[in-house]
Design a protein around this motif. Structure first.
Motif, PDB file in Angstrom:
ATOM      1  N   ASP A   6       0.761  -0.965   0.016  1.00 42.07           N
ATOM      2  CA  ASP A   6       0.047  -0.030  -0.032  1.00 42.07           C
ATOM      3  C   ASP A   6       0.881   1.209   0.018  1.00 42.07           C
ATOM      4  N   TRP A   7       0.289   2.350  -0.168  1.00 43.89           N
ATOM      5  CA  TRP A   7       1.026   3.676  -0.159  1.00 43.89           C
ATOM      6  C   TRP A   7       2.089   3.832   0.991  1.00 43.89           C
ATOM      7  N   PHE A   8       1.514   3.505   1.998  1.00 39.36           N
ATOM      8  CA  PHE A   8       2.252   3.991   3.382  1.00 39.36           C
ATOM      9  C   PHE A   8       3.621   2.998   3.369  1.00 39.36           C
ATOM     10  N   GLY A   9       3.309   1.676   2.964  1.00 37.34           N
ATOM     11  CA  GLY A   9       4.531   0.548   2.937  1.00 37.34           C
ATOM     12  C   GLY A   9       5.323   0.905   2.074  1.00 37.34           C
ATOM     13  N   ALA A  10       4.925   1.270   0.813  1.00 39.36           N
ATOM     14  CA  ALA A  10       5.757   1.929  -0.364  1.00 39.36           C
ATOM     15  C   ALA A  10       6.733   2.796  -0.035  1.00 39.36           C
ATOM     16  N   TYR A  11       5.841   3.917   0.880  1.00 38.60           N
ATOM     17  CA  TYR A  11       6.759   5.158   1.445  1.00 38.60           C
ATOM     18  C   TYR A  11       7.773   4.751   2.257  1.00 38.60           C
ATOM     19  N   VAL A  12       7.544   3.747   3.197  1.00 38.08           N
ATOM     20  CA  VAL A  12       8.412   3.350   4.390  1.00 38.08           C
ATOM     21  C   VAL A  12       9.557   2.568   3.599  1.00 38.08           C
ATOM     22  N   VAL A  13       9.353   1.774   2.332  1.00 38.42           N
ATOM     23  CA  VAL A  13      10.245   1.160   1.711  1.00 38.42           C
ATOM     24  C   VAL A  13      11.255   1.963   0.894  1.00 38.42           C
ATOM     25  N   VAL A  24      15.496  -6.727   2.180  1.00 36.27           N
ATOM     26  CA  VAL A  24      14.858  -7.353   3.375  1.00 36.27           C
ATOM     27  C   VAL A  24      13.468  -7.225   3.567  1.00 36.27           C
ATOM     28  N   PHE A  25      12.953  -5.754   3.324  1.00 32.78           N
ATOM     29  CA  PHE A  25      11.754  -5.288   3.429  1.00 32.78           C
ATOM     30  C   PHE A  25      10.972  -6.122   2.524  1.00 32.78           C
ATOM     31  N   ILE A  26      11.275  -6.271   1.134  1.00 35.05           N
ATOM     32  CA  ILE A  26      10.566  -6.681   0.092  1.00 35.05           C
ATOM     33  C   ILE A  26      10.748  -8.220   0.093  1.00 35.05           C
TER      34      ILE A  26
END
Length: 202
Positions: A30-37, A136-138
């Motif tokens: 989602d947008w927040f997850g993509a921003y964090v990555v 690692v995140f993805i």
């Protein structure tokens, strides 16, 4: 007055953020997850470098890094259908970020009075560590642990920076030569399938 190094830092932040957000998009974050990555990709290496150099990480004193990542997110949202399926786009932005962050890390270490061998290591951490956190995140094997030349390109660029500085070149010239060296080392290594030998187990 914005310095040349700050310009490199901002462009590198934007490029690395796009590379991270683009991969997060392909994984349907989602947008927040993509921003964090994207944020982790952009500031991860610089944060580790600054902690090791005992200085305050730049994103804690200047919101431009958060803003750059936000702009990168909107860029991917706007052009996502073109970017997500373009592997060359990810490779290009990742290589640009790698080159720019490497010379920023080398230059900052030298400015703080550290020897060149430390500066080259810090440049490599600045360039490559954010990509490790991103992978690692993805849930991917970090790129520096695969056969591709990645962190070694940072080392080569750092050595080019040192040679130019040793030859008496201005800092601006050292940064340009170092960054171009990282970029083309990465490009040529992938184009011609140049890689380091793998360590074979029994």
């Amino acid at each position: 007055m914005i310095t040349f190094v700050q310009v490199l830092d901002f462009i590198g932040t934007f490029a690395f953020a796009i590379s991270g957000i683009r991969l997060a998009s392909a994984k349907q974050f989602d947008w927040f997850g993509a921003y964090v990555v994207g944020m982790a990709t952009a500031i991860g290496g610089g944060t580790i470098r600054d902690v090791l150099l005992d200085v305050t990480p730049g994103w804690m004193t200047d919101p431009i890094y958060l803003i750059c990542t936000g702009l990168a997110l909107f860029w991917v949202i706007a052009f996502g259908k073109y970017l997500i399926h373009m592997h060359n786009t990810f490779f290009l932005f990742d290589s640009i970020g790698l080159a720019l962050f490497t010379v920023v890390g080398v230059g900052k270490s030298i400015a703080l009075g550290y020897p060149y061998w430390v500066a080259i290591i810090m440049g490599s951490i600045t360039g490559a560590a954010g990509g490790v956190i991103r992978d690692v995140f993805i849930n991917e094997i970090p790129l520096i642990f695969r056969k591709e030349i990645y962190a070694m390109a940072c080392v080569v660029g750092g050595l080019a920076y040192w040679i130019c500085d040793f030859a008496g070149m201005e800092a601006y010239g050292c940064q340009v030569v170092g960054g171009v060296t990282v970029f083309f080392t990465r490009i040529l290594a992938v184009k011609y399938s140049i890689c380091l030998p793998t360590l074979k187990g029994e």
